[in-house]
Enzyme design. Structure first.
Site, mmCIF file in Angstrom:
data_model
loop_
_atom_site.group_PDB
_atom_site.id
_atom_site.type_symbol
_atom_site.label_atom_id
_atom_site.label_comp_id
_atom_site.label_asym_id
_atom_site.label_seq_id
_atom_site.Cartn_x
_atom_site.Cartn_y
_atom_site.Cartn_z
ATOM 1 C CD GLU A 74 7.097 1.489 -7.142
ATOM 2 O OE1 GLU A 74 8.212 1.973 -7.295
ATOM 3 O OE2 GLU A 74 6.531 1.003 -5.900
ATOM 4 C CD GLU A 79 6.910 5.485 -1.698
ATOM 5 O OE1 GLU A 79 7.654 5.799 -0.869
ATOM 6 O OE2 GLU A 79 6.993 4.839 -2.699
#
Length: 290
Positions: free
Chosen positions: A172, A167
């Site tokens: 974020e 990933e």
């Protein structure tokens, strides 16, 4: 160089996958993560392969974007509180040259896949896959306690196994840590479950509500992530196998706005700040010419 392929829209695997926040960035990055501060931007010789400038009002272009709604009925990972809607203008739309992903305080009891959530939002998957390249997204993050917007990518496969298949979290952000952008990767050897994930926390004062570009440079040898034309995180291929480097297959881009959860809602959710809008000005993917 792999050309663009039509992705397999992730089926049952994505419904149960612990997704972005499986990679809980609240765990401090490993000490051997490589923090850098170097010029970034489109590498020399790369050409634009695919983009969305969001210049056509209405729902996101169905030729370019799909919706991930698979876990609505039984609930999303990490105790996230949102229901991800399908082609619903209240939650995802293009207007004024921008994609808006909006999180709202509301119940959608009339939906057959409603799982009891009291918030709605959207999660978009790019229908174009890519292997290696430079990805740049210009975005404005929402402010508010409980917000959790993300720009990230996963392998395009019907049988995703996390964290072994990897990933890449380009960006974020969580409202309780309001001056920080998280850059992170996760692999079989390097992930938060083992307290070994690789990442950098970039201090960005008052970043929510401001426009910035978030980027990923992905080659067979390294991953670089940055903001506004500078790279701050570098993850190098150790050439020791898939456990350290699973990033050698096509990926697709994910844009989503989660509500709360074990990471995003670490200190609660402030409903009074809603609705929240995660705005994206453009998405651009560059690659070396074939």
């Amino acid at each position: 160089m792999t050309s663009f392929t039509r992705p397999f829209i992730l089926a049952a695997a994505l419904a149960t996958l612990p997704l972005t926040a499986l990679a809980d960035p609240s765990v401090a990055p490993a000490k051997d993560s490589l923090e850098i501060d170097e010029p970034g931007g489109v590498p020399a010789g790369y050409v634009l392969k695919w983009s969305d400038e969001f210049d056509k009002p209405g729902l996101p272009d169905p030729k370019l974007w799909a919706y991930d709604t698979k876990a609505n009925k039984h609930g999303w990972a990490n105790e996230e509180r949102q229901y991800y809607s399908l082609a619903r203008r209240e939650n995802s739309r293009v207007e004024d040259g921008q994609l808006i992903i909006e999180a709202r305080k509301e119940d959608l009891k009339n939906k057959p896949d409603w799982g009891g959530q009291h918030y709605t939002s959207a999660r978009l998957l790019s229908k174009n896959s890519y292997q290696y390249g430079y990805i740049e997204v210009r975005a404005q993050l929402p402010c508010g306690l409980g917000v959790w917007p993300a720009i990230w990518q996963l392998p395009t496969t019907d049988h995703m196994m996390w964290p072994d298949d990897g990933e890449i979290d380009i960006m974020e952000y969580v409202g309780w840590d309001q001056d920080t952008i998280y850059h992170t990767v996760h692999t079989g050897l390097y992930n938060h479950v083992k307290h070994t994930q690789k990442g950098v926390l970039k201090h960005m004062p008052a970043v929510c509500g401001q426009w910035h570009t978030y980027s990923l440079t992905w080659t067979p040898d390294e991953i670089r992530e940055g903001i506004d034309g500078r790279d701050y995180f570098r993850f190098v291929n150790e050439h020791t196998g898939k456990g350290a480097w699973p990033f050698d297959r096509p990926n697709h881009l994910i844009l989503n706005l989660a509500v709360g959860g074990t990471f995003g809602g670490k200190t609660g959710v402030d409903d009074s700040t809603m609705p929240w809008q995660f705005r994206i000005d453009y998405v651009r993917v560059y690659q070396k010419p074939e």
